[in-house]
Design an enzyme around this catalytic site. Structure first.
Site, PDB file in Angstrom:
ATOM      1  N   ASP A  48       0.837  -1.196   0.000  1.00 31.58           N
ATOM      2  CA  ASP A  48       0.000   0.000   0.000  1.00 31.58           C
ATOM      3  C   ASP A  48       0.873   1.248   0.000  1.00 31.58           C
ATOM      4  OD1 ASP A  48      -2.941   1.161   0.909  1.00 31.58           O
ATOM      5  OD2 ASP A  48      -1.291   2.293   1.809  1.00 31.58           O
ATOM      6  N   TYR A  53       3.088   9.993  -0.598  1.00 31.13           N
ATOM      7  CA  TYR A  53       4.192   9.390   0.156  1.00 31.13           C
ATOM      8  C   TYR A  53       5.528   9.633  -0.540  1.00 31.13           C
ATOM      9  CZ  TYR A  53       0.500   6.564   2.464  1.00 31.13           C
ATOM     10  OH  TYR A  53      -0.612   6.125   3.126  1.00 31.13           O
ATOM     11  N   LYS A  78      -2.960   5.927  -4.147  1.00 33.26           N
ATOM     12  CA  LYS A  78      -4.038   6.873  -3.836  1.00 33.26           C
ATOM     13  C   LYS A  78      -3.796   8.203  -4.540  1.00 33.26           C
ATOM     14  CE  LYS A  78      -3.686   4.882   0.819  1.00 33.26           C
ATOM     15  NZ  LYS A  78      -2.261   4.530   0.812  1.00 33.26           N
ATOM     16  N   LEU A 193      -1.681   0.157  14.694  1.00 31.39           N
ATOM     17  CA  LEU A 193      -1.104   0.033  16.034  1.00 31.39           C
ATOM     18  C   LEU A 193      -1.080   1.382  16.760  1.00 31.39           C
ATOM     19  CD1 LEU A 193       1.917  -2.247  15.021  1.00 31.39           C
ATOM     20  CD2 LEU A 193      -0.331  -2.970  15.866  1.00 31.39           C
ATOM     21  N   ILE A 231      -2.805  -2.945   7.322  1.00 33.09           N
ATOM     22  CA  ILE A 231      -1.547  -2.688   6.603  1.00 33.09           C
ATOM     23  C   ILE A 231      -0.495  -2.074   7.532  1.00 33.09           C
ATOM     24  CG2 ILE A 231      -2.360  -2.557   4.204  1.00 33.09           C
ATOM     25  CD1 ILE A 231      -2.775   0.481   4.660  1.00 33.09           C
ATOM     26  N   LYS A 233       3.136  -0.999   8.934  1.00 37.00           N
ATOM     27  CA  LYS A 233       4.359  -0.596   8.245  1.00 37.00           C
ATOM     28  C   LYS A 233       5.549  -0.744   9.173  1.00 37.00           C
ATOM     29  CE  LYS A 233       6.106   3.302   8.720  1.00 37.00           C
ATOM     30  NZ  LYS A 233       6.576   4.631   9.130  1.00 37.00           N
ATOM     31  N   SER A 234       6.675  -1.087   8.589  1.00 40.95           N
ATOM     32  CA  SER A 234       7.936  -1.124   9.325  1.00 40.95           C
ATOM     33  C   SER A 234       9.048  -1.142   8.284  1.00 40.95           C
ATOM     34  CB  SER A 234       8.025  -2.386  10.196  1.00 40.95           C
ATOM     35  OG  SER A 234       9.283  -2.432  10.848  1.00 40.95           O
ATOM     36  N   VAL A 235      10.221  -0.674   8.664  1.00 39.94           N
ATOM     37  CA  VAL A 235      11.382  -0.817   7.775  1.00 39.94           C
ATOM     38  C   VAL A 235      12.373  -1.824   8.357  1.00 39.94           C
ATOM     39  CG1 VAL A 235      11.194   1.462   6.712  1.00 39.94           C
ATOM     40  CG2 VAL A 235      12.524   1.191   8.812  1.00 39.94           C
ATOM     41  N   ARG A 239      10.824  -7.023  12.280  1.00 36.70           N
ATOM     42  CA  ARG A 239       9.466  -6.611  12.630  1.00 36.70           C
ATOM     43  C   ARG A 239       8.513  -6.854  11.467  1.00 36.70           C
ATOM     44  NH1 ARG A 239       9.871  -1.221  15.283  1.00 36.70           N
ATOM     45  NH2 ARG A 239      10.871  -2.434  16.904  1.00 36.70           N
ATOM     46  N   ASN A 243       5.215  -9.094  12.114  1.00 35.43           N
ATOM     47  CA  ASN A 243       3.851  -8.618  11.865  1.00 35.43           C
ATOM     48  C   ASN A 243       3.039  -9.611  11.039  1.00 35.43           C
ATOM     49  OD1 ASN A 243       4.267  -6.274  13.297  1.00 35.43           O
ATOM     50  ND2 ASN A 243       4.628  -4.981  11.508  1.00 35.43           N
TER      51      ASN A 243
END
Length: 276
Positions: A48, A53, A78, A193, A231, A233-235, A239, A243
Site C-alpha cells: 500500500d 508518500y 491513492k 497500532l 496494513i 508498516k515497518s522498515v 518486525r 507482523n
C-alpha cells in the site's frame, strides 16, 4: 511463509485482497525498495502506497526486481488532495502508474474527502472511468465519513470497494464500520497500532503475556478477527516478519471484549471533516 498463509477478503466486485498487507507511509523513497523487498521476501503480497508518500518509484523498483508474477501481487495507491477533480485525477493516475512501472493497479483510493473543496464526486467519476478501462481492478476511498460515503452512493452506481481509515483499539470507528457492513464496503485500517501508542496498554500486554505473542501481534490479530484489512508498516526486517506471524493463535471472546473497552476516540492523524 507461503502465499496461502494470508487469508483474503473478497471485495464487493469479487476481487480478492490479502487481509494483511504492507504499508509504506513515511518511508523515504530510497529506503522503500529494500523495505518492500523484505516484505515480499517475508511473504506479503499486498503493498500500500500513495502519491503523497513520494515513494511510488521505490515501490516500483522493488516490484521490478522481484521474481513474483504480477498476478500474485496486490498494489494499492491513492490520488492526493491537490490532484482531485476529473481530469487532474486521470493525469495523477497516469503519473502514479508510470512511477510504479505497472499497467494497472489493484486498488486506487481517493486519499481524503477534503469536503471544503467539494471535488470528490468528480474524482470518483474519474475512478469509475479507470475501472471501466480495466486500469484499476477496484476503486475505493480513504478517510471518508458516513456522510461522504452516502453522497457517493447517492450519486454513483459504483459502490466503493474499500474505505481505508485510521482504526486501532483506541479508535474503533464502530459507527463507520457498521455503515461499511451495511453497504458492502470493506474496512481497511491504517495506523493499526496507533503509531505504537496502544502497545503499552496493560490489557494488551496481559493478553500478549498469556499468548506468548508481542503486543503488536495481539493488536494485529484483533484487527483480523474483526474482519478488518490491515496494513502495518515497518522498515525493520525482523518486525516486518513478526507482523506476519499472527495466524497461529486466536484471541478469545473475552480478549476481544476486553479490547473493545479500550476505545477512546483517539486519533493519531487528522480528522476527515476538517482536513482540506
Amino acid at each position: 511463509m507461503n502465499d496461502n498463509a494470508i487469508p483474503t477478503v473478497t471485495l464487493n466486485n469479487g476481487v480478492e485482497i490479502p487481509q494483511l498487507g504492507f504499508g509504506v507511509f513515511q518511508v523515504p523513497d530510497d529506503e522503500t525498495t529494500a523495505a518492500v523487498a523484505s516484505a515480499l521476501d517475508a511473504g506479503y503480497r499486498s503493498i500500500d502506497t500513495a502519491a503523497i508518500y513520494g515513494n511510488e518509484t521505490g515501490v516500483g523498483r522493488a516490484l521490478a526486481d522481484s521474481a513474483l508474477s504480477r498476478a500474485h501481487l496486490f498494489i494499492t495507491t491513492k490520488v492526493w488532495n491537490a490532484d482531485q477533480g476529473y481530469d487532474s485525477t486521470l493525469r495523477a493516475f497516469d503519473a502514479s502508474l508510470a512511477k510504479l512501472g505497472l499497467d494497472y493497479v489493484d486498488l486506487y483510493l481517493i486519499h481524503w474527502p477534503t469536503p471544503a473543496r467539494d471535488l470528490y464526486l468528480d474524482t470518483w467519476r474519474a475512478l469509475e472511468h479507470l475501472t471501466e478501462q480495466g486500469r484499476i481492478r477496484a476503486a475505493g476511498v480513504s478517510n471518508f465519513q458516513p456522510a461522504h460515503l452516502q453522497r457517493l452512493l447517492d450519486s454513483s452506481g459504483l459502490v466503493p470497494a474499500v474505505n481505508q481509515i485510521e482504526l486501532h483499539p483506541a479508535l474503533q470507528q464502530s459507527e463507520l464500520r457498521a455503515f461499511h457492513a451495511e453497504h458492502g464496503i470493506a474496512t481497511e485500517a491504517w495506523s493499526p497500532l496507533a503509531k505504537g501508542g496502544i502497545l503499552t496498554d496493560s490489557a494488551i500486554t496481559a493478553i500478549a503475556d498469556r499468548t506468548g505473542k508481542s503486543a503488536a501481534q495481539v493488536v494485529l490479530r484483533w484487527h483480523l478477527q474483526l474482519g478488518n484489512i490491515v496494513i502495518p508498516k515497518s522498515v525493520t526486517p525482523s518486525r516486518i516478519r513478526d507482523n506476519l506471524n499472527v495466524f497461529d493463535f486466536q484471541l478469545t471472546d473475552e480478549d476481544m471484549a476486553t479490547i473493545a473497552t479500550l476505545d477512546q476516540d483517539l486519533r493519531t492523524g487528522p480528522h476527515p471533516d476538517t482536513l482540506n
